[in-house]
Motif scaffolding. Sequence first.
Motif, PDB file in Angstrom:
ATOM      1  N   ILE A 148       4.961   1.863   0.557  1.00  0.00           N
ATOM      2  CA  ILE A 148       5.934   0.977   1.213  1.00  0.00           C
ATOM      3  C   ILE A 148       5.228   0.334   2.396  1.00  0.00           C
ATOM      4  O   ILE A 148       4.901   1.000   3.377  1.00  0.00           O
ATOM      5  CB  ILE A 148       7.185   1.745   1.693  1.00  0.00           C
ATOM      6  N   THR A 149       4.958  -0.965   2.277  1.00  0.00           N
ATOM      7  CA  THR A 149       4.253  -1.668   3.330  1.00  0.00           C
ATOM      8  C   THR A 149       5.242  -2.442   4.199  1.00  0.00           C
ATOM      9  O   THR A 149       6.427  -2.518   3.907  1.00  0.00           O
ATOM     10  CB  THR A 149       3.221  -2.635   2.736  1.00  0.00           C
ATOM     11  N   ARG A 150       4.738  -3.004   5.273  1.00  0.00           N
ATOM     12  CA  ARG A 150       5.547  -3.853   6.139  1.00  0.00           C
ATOM     13  C   ARG A 150       5.091  -5.300   5.973  1.00  0.00           C
ATOM     14  O   ARG A 150       3.885  -5.560   6.010  1.00  0.00           O
ATOM     15  CB  ARG A 150       5.397  -3.411   7.604  1.00  0.00           C
ATOM     16  N   PRO A 151       6.016  -6.272   5.810  1.00  0.00           N
ATOM     17  CA  PRO A 151       7.487  -6.103   5.833  1.00  0.00           C
ATOM     18  C   PRO A 151       8.042  -5.738   4.462  1.00  0.00           C
ATOM     19  O   PRO A 151       7.597  -6.239   3.438  1.00  0.00           O
ATOM     20  CB  PRO A 151       7.976  -7.491   6.251  1.00  0.00           C
ATOM     21  N   TYR A 152       8.988  -4.803   4.448  1.00  0.00           N
ATOM     22  CA  TYR A 152       9.734  -4.491   3.239  1.00  0.00           C
ATOM     23  C   TYR A 152      11.120  -4.026   3.648  1.00  0.00           C
ATOM     24  O   TYR A 152      11.324  -2.867   3.999  1.00  0.00           O
ATOM     25  CB  TYR A 152       9.051  -3.413   2.402  1.00  0.00           C
ATOM     26  N   LEU A 153      12.050  -4.951   3.647  1.00  0.00           N
ATOM     27  CA  LEU A 153      13.451  -4.633   3.931  1.00  0.00           C
ATOM     28  C   LEU A 153      14.286  -5.290   2.833  1.00  0.00           C
ATOM     29  O   LEU A 153      14.674  -6.454   2.938  1.00  0.00           O
ATOM     30  CB  LEU A 153      13.871  -5.158   5.306  1.00  0.00           C
ATOM     31  N   PRO A 154      14.525  -4.576   1.740  1.00  0.00           N
ATOM     32  CA  PRO A 154      15.194  -5.175   0.585  1.00  0.00           C
ATOM     33  C   PRO A 154      16.567  -5.733   0.937  1.00  0.00           C
ATOM     34  O   PRO A 154      17.344  -5.118   1.650  1.00  0.00           O
ATOM     35  CB  PRO A 154      15.307  -4.001  -0.401  1.00  0.00           C
ATOM     36  N   GLU A 155      16.846  -6.930   0.411  1.00  0.00           N
ATOM     37  CA  GLU A 155      18.105  -7.611   0.710  1.00  0.00           C
ATOM     38  C   GLU A 155      19.214  -7.227  -0.254  1.00  0.00           C
ATOM     39  O   GLU A 155      20.382  -7.142   0.098  1.00  0.00           O
ATOM     40  CB  GLU A 155      17.898  -9.131   0.666  1.00  0.00           C
ATOM     41  N   THR A 156      18.851  -7.010  -1.503  1.00  0.00           N
ATOM     42  CA  THR A 156      19.859  -6.734  -2.530  1.00  0.00           C
ATOM     43  C   THR A 156      20.454  -5.350  -2.339  1.00  0.00           C
ATOM     44  O   THR A 156      19.732  -4.369  -2.149  1.00  0.00           O
ATOM     45  CB  THR A 156      19.235  -6.818  -3.930  1.00  0.00           C
ATOM     46  N   ILE A 157      21.771  -5.284  -2.376  1.00  0.00           N
ATOM     47  CA  ILE A 157      22.443  -3.991  -2.234  1.00  0.00           C
ATOM     48  C   ILE A 157      22.362  -3.243  -3.550  1.00  0.00           C
ATOM     49  O   ILE A 157      22.825  -3.725  -4.581  1.00  0.00           O
ATOM     50  CB  ILE A 157      23.913  -4.156  -1.811  1.00  0.00           C
ATOM     51  N   GLY A 158      21.743  -2.061  -3.514  1.00  0.00           N
ATOM     52  CA  GLY A 158      21.654  -1.258  -4.722  1.00  0.00           C
ATOM     53  C   GLY A 158      22.941  -0.488  -4.963  1.00  0.00           C
ATOM     54  O   GLY A 158      23.873  -0.519  -4.164  1.00  0.00           O
ATOM     55  N   ASP A 159      22.968   0.222  -6.072  1.00  0.00           N
ATOM     56  CA  ASP A 159      24.185   0.955  -6.432  1.00  0.00           C
ATOM     57  C   ASP A 159      23.968   2.458  -6.396  1.00  0.00           C
ATOM     58  O   ASP A 159      24.728   3.215  -6.996  1.00  0.00           O
ATOM     59  CB  ASP A 159      24.684   0.524  -7.816  1.00  0.00           C
ATOM     60  N   ALA A 160      22.922   2.903  -5.705  1.00  0.00           N
ATOM     61  CA  ALA A 160      22.654   4.339  -5.649  1.00  0.00           C
ATOM     62  C   ALA A 160      23.724   5.059  -4.848  1.00  0.00           C
ATOM     63  O   ALA A 160      24.062   4.657  -3.748  1.00  0.00           O
ATOM     64  CB  ALA A 160      21.288   4.605  -5.032  1.00  0.00           C
ATOM     65  N   GLU A 161      24.255   6.098  -5.391  1.00  0.00           N
ATOM     66  CA  GLU A 161      25.193   6.976  -4.701  1.00  0.00           C
ATOM     67  C   GLU A 161      24.857   8.406  -5.098  1.00  0.00           C
ATOM     68  O   GLU A 161      24.382   8.653  -6.204  1.00  0.00           O
ATOM     69  CB  GLU A 161      26.640   6.659  -5.082  1.00  0.00           C
ATOM     70  N   PRO A 162      25.071   9.355  -4.210  1.00  0.00           N
ATOM     71  CA  PRO A 162      24.744  10.739  -4.548  1.00  0.00           C
ATOM     72  C   PRO A 162      25.610  11.260  -5.688  1.00  0.00           C
ATOM     73  O   PRO A 162      26.773  10.902  -5.803  1.00  0.00           O
ATOM     74  CB  PRO A 162      25.026  11.501  -3.245  1.00  0.00           C
ATOM     75  N   SER A 163      24.993  12.074  -6.520  1.00  0.00           N
ATOM     76  CA  SER A 163      25.744  12.686  -7.614  1.00  0.00           C
ATOM     77  C   SER A 163      26.085  14.114  -7.236  1.00  0.00           C
ATOM     78  O   SER A 163      25.228  14.870  -6.801  1.00  0.00           O
ATOM     79  CB  SER A 163      24.899  12.682  -8.897  1.00  0.00           C
ATOM     80  N   GLY A 164      27.342  14.483  -7.386  1.00  0.00           N
ATOM     81  CA  GLY A 164      27.754  15.834  -7.047  1.00  0.00           C
ATOM     82  C   GLY A 164      27.917  16.016  -5.550  1.00  0.00           C
ATOM     83  O   GLY A 164      27.747  15.102  -4.758  1.00  0.00           O
ATOM     84  N   GLY A 165      28.245  17.218  -5.126  1.00  0.00           N
ATOM     85  CA  GLY A 165      28.496  17.502  -3.717  1.00  0.00           C
ATOM     86  C   GLY A 165      27.208  17.634  -2.927  1.00  0.00           C
ATOM     87  O   GLY A 165      26.147  17.935  -3.467  1.00  0.00           O
TER      88      GLY A 165
END
Length: 529
Positions: A148-165
């Motif tokens: 992960i280099t600079r600059p790297y600030l992704p604009e697109t909102i991903g759909d990752a959410e934690p699974s389970g508790g």
Amino acid sequence: MEAEDVKPGTISSGRSLWDLIRRRVDATPEALLAVDELDRSLTFRAYHDRCRSLAADLAARGVRRGDVVSWQMPTWLESLVLTGALDLLQTVQNPILPQLRAREVGFIVAQVGASWYIHPGTWRAYDYGALGTRLTDEAAPDLESIEITRPYLPETIGDAEPSGGRPDVRTDHWYFYTSGTTGVPKGVRHGHASVEAATSSMCRGMQIRADDLSVLAFPFTHIGGINWLMASLMTGCSLLIVESFAAPDTMDVIARHPVTLAGVTTAFHLAYLAEQRRRGSDRPLLPCVRAYPGGAAPKPRALQQDLVDTVGGVGIVSGFGLTEFPMITMNSLDDPAEARAVSEGRPSPGVELVVLASDGRRCRPGEDGEICARGPHRMLGYVDGSLDGSVFDDEGFFHTGDLGHLDPDGFLVVTGRLKDVIVRKGENISAREVEELIFGHPDVADVAVVGLPDGERGELVCAVVTVVAGRSITFDQIIDHLRTLEIMPQKMPERVVVVDELPRNDSGKVLKSDLREHLTRDGSASGSA
């Protein structure tokens, strides 16, 4: 706690770092989380969205819940985003100081059983990608690297959410490694609850507010970096992110922003003082400063008033702790100025602190002994569990290895290290005490006192000093200064060496082992200034 319960000036809490992120974005979405030296900035909403996007990207690469992820990143906005993304994915994070190299990093990734090594590519002329390849070949054959280099600030909102508790807050969320000033670095296991408890103590002591802007110019991978990210999420304050603390460039960046909290170690505070003296009173460096967060290194008593008189604010507000047990004590803005100048504050809420003599009895107020504590900030244990028995006693107290005493009002005064004692002709001499006395000389800018091997004395006392710009100092001047203080003759330095700067690690601690090795090897200890 619902979003509407988060009021200005209050300290929020959460079950995880990601929970803190969600609560903060619900409460103050458009407020500033951080701005960096490139003038890039992130609101809390933008931070939340970029964490989700990076988490989605990492998940697509195969990062899964429960994976141990070692990451060796500079103090960048990208690193803050990475931390949030990894917590969203419910990994166990292993931040590694950027200055560590193949020997130390190989030991660390193998010990924690890391599945992933995240790095910045080539940074400051060092190829971390090549290090990742070497780690796979030599230390961890199943390790995979991500750059992960600079600059790297992704604009697109991903759909990752934690699974389970979410895993229990008392289980492993973090593997921090001590800065390793001597020997092999030690891995420290923390859950979310212990890191959050320490952060809460810091926030209360410094009375951090939503309108504060705090300098974060030390390694973010240090536990203190995570504390400051949490502090922003818990209080709504903002951070000034600086890749590395290097005057004068850093000072120019700081001067452009309305910094109110200027931390975070003695080395930084000395640099602020020197820069303001260089600028003169008509060019204030920190016109909005309230206080100087401190810790991780001794603070000379005279520095407190020097900062107040020359730079501004109320002076240093410091605390005492270790990676194993951060924020054991914490000063408060409400504490008397004298207490803030000489002490590290009272025990944090929930922390029980005792000072033990060598025979195990509890010391009286004013009597030095080993500082020991137990409470919610304490680590879960070392990654190498065989080390736990050397620091925990049967009552659950953690033995810090630091010396100090409680004054009659309950403030902790740290006086040195158990191992930072010079044994001269059978007499134990506190290096910290001699440092404090020498620092009182008006021409001394910084000082470290070390013991050097000596056939006649066992060890001799050597003072290594830097001088205030435009001034000079001699051995005789330091000795005359100490004589006026009427200290015992055994504490007088036999040698004084003047250097341009003291060697410090990126956390601000003087590398005394390096000093001893250098002075012994090149013979500098044999002559006086």
